[in-house]
Enzyme design. Structure first.
Site, mmCIF file in Angstrom:
data_model
loop_
_atom_site.group_PDB
_atom_site.id
_atom_site.type_symbol
_atom_site.label_atom_id
_atom_site.label_comp_id
_atom_site.label_asym_id
_atom_site.label_seq_id
_atom_site.Cartn_x
_atom_site.Cartn_y
_atom_site.Cartn_z
ATOM 1 C CB CYS A 5 -1.645 4.120 9.338
ATOM 2 S SG CYS A 5 -2.999 4.686 10.409
ATOM 3 N NE ARG A 25 -3.748 0.363 2.273
ATOM 4 C CZ ARG A 25 -4.403 0.902 3.301
ATOM 5 N NH1 ARG A 25 -4.356 0.306 4.492
ATOM 6 N NH2 ARG A 25 -5.076 2.022 3.161
#
Length: 277
Positions: free
Chosen positions: A235, A178
């Protein structure tokens, strides 16, 4: 004696006095999975803390998928769980600690120091001989927690972070694929904040799911050669970043900031820069 970062299953079993146990188990792909698992089996006396309902605020444009709750509302929620000044709180989950770490950060944000994450979570409790009980739980009930006048844990918003790029160390707690922009299952844009460094939250853990020793964590975070006050954790939506914040604090490196909106807030505006690779 109170615990302010991590507590082992053995230490929890030996704790005297009142303890507020909060099960934070969750699945980002199935918002009811954690609650179902709680009903099937949880630590005796535990209550359930839901990521969306209890540990996040109402969604608003540009705020990301899990914005911080209103402090007054969260203080009321903490009081309903039975959290009082000086009472030990232990949070846990069954996913390696990211959701329990979010609760840890939020209670510290209110000014409550006696809160720790169960090292190794539900699996460690069972491995230590701890039993489980099934069923739902009714909140203990009580007045709102007397929160500190100002947030006791530092954070940074999107505008301030954009202005500070190049002068702060941004650590990204997501998985490598990611971060690199190879896949993006949750947000509309793939990639990362320019200049950010990958520090997947799972890198804080040993193979058995417990946190690495404090000295090892300190050595690993010291590699970034940055004072904690210059570190910003992010995040996907400000949840797993709390795992890195907990790891740094446990390692004696307190003072880093959380970017609550994280990638989900950052990528909501196409004018903001995006890096890949």
């Amino acid at each position: 004696m109170s615990f302010a970062t991590l507590i082992s299953a053995e230490q929890l079993r030996a704790l005297p006095g009142p303890v507020v146990l909060l099960d934070c188990s969750f699945d980002l792909g199935d918002g009811s999975a954690g609650e179902r698992a709680f009903t099937a089996g949880h630590l005796p006396g535990a209550q359930y803390a839901h990521l969306d309902r209890d540990l996040s605020g109402a969604k608003a444009p540009g705020q990301g998928r899990h914005p911080l709750p209103d402090r007054t509302a969260f203080a009321a929620r903490a009081g309903a769980w039975g959290v009082r000044p000086g009472v030990q709180v232990v949070a846990y989950d069954a996913q390696g600690g990211p959701y329990a770490s979010r609760l840890w950060w939020l209670l510290r944000w209110l000014g409550h120091d006696a809160v720790a994450v169960l090292d190794g979570g539900l699996a460690a409790w069972q491995a230590a001989g701890g039993t489980l009980e099934a069923g739902t739980a009714t909140p203990a009930g009580g007045p709102a927690y007397p929160a500190s006048d100002a947030p006791a844990m530092p954070s940074i918003d999107t505008g301030a972070l954009l202005a500070a790029l190049g002068r702060v160390r941004v650590l990204d707690a997501r998985a490598g694929e990611r971060f690199r922009g190879e896949v993006e299952p949750l947000d509309p844009v793939a990639g990362h904040i320019p200049g950010a460094t990958l520090r997947c939250f799972k890198d804080n853990l040993l193979p058995d799911g417990r946190f690495k020793p404090a000295a090892q964590l300190r050595a690993e975070f010291d590699r970034y050669a940055t004072p904690p006050e210059q570190v910003v954790h992010q995040c996907g939506s400000g949840v797993t970043a709390c795992h890195n914040l907990l790891a740094m604090t446990h390692a004696g490196l307190a003072g880093a900031r959380l970017y609550p909106g994280s990638w989900s807030a950052w990528c909501s505006d196409p004018a903001r820069p995006v890096a890949r690779g």
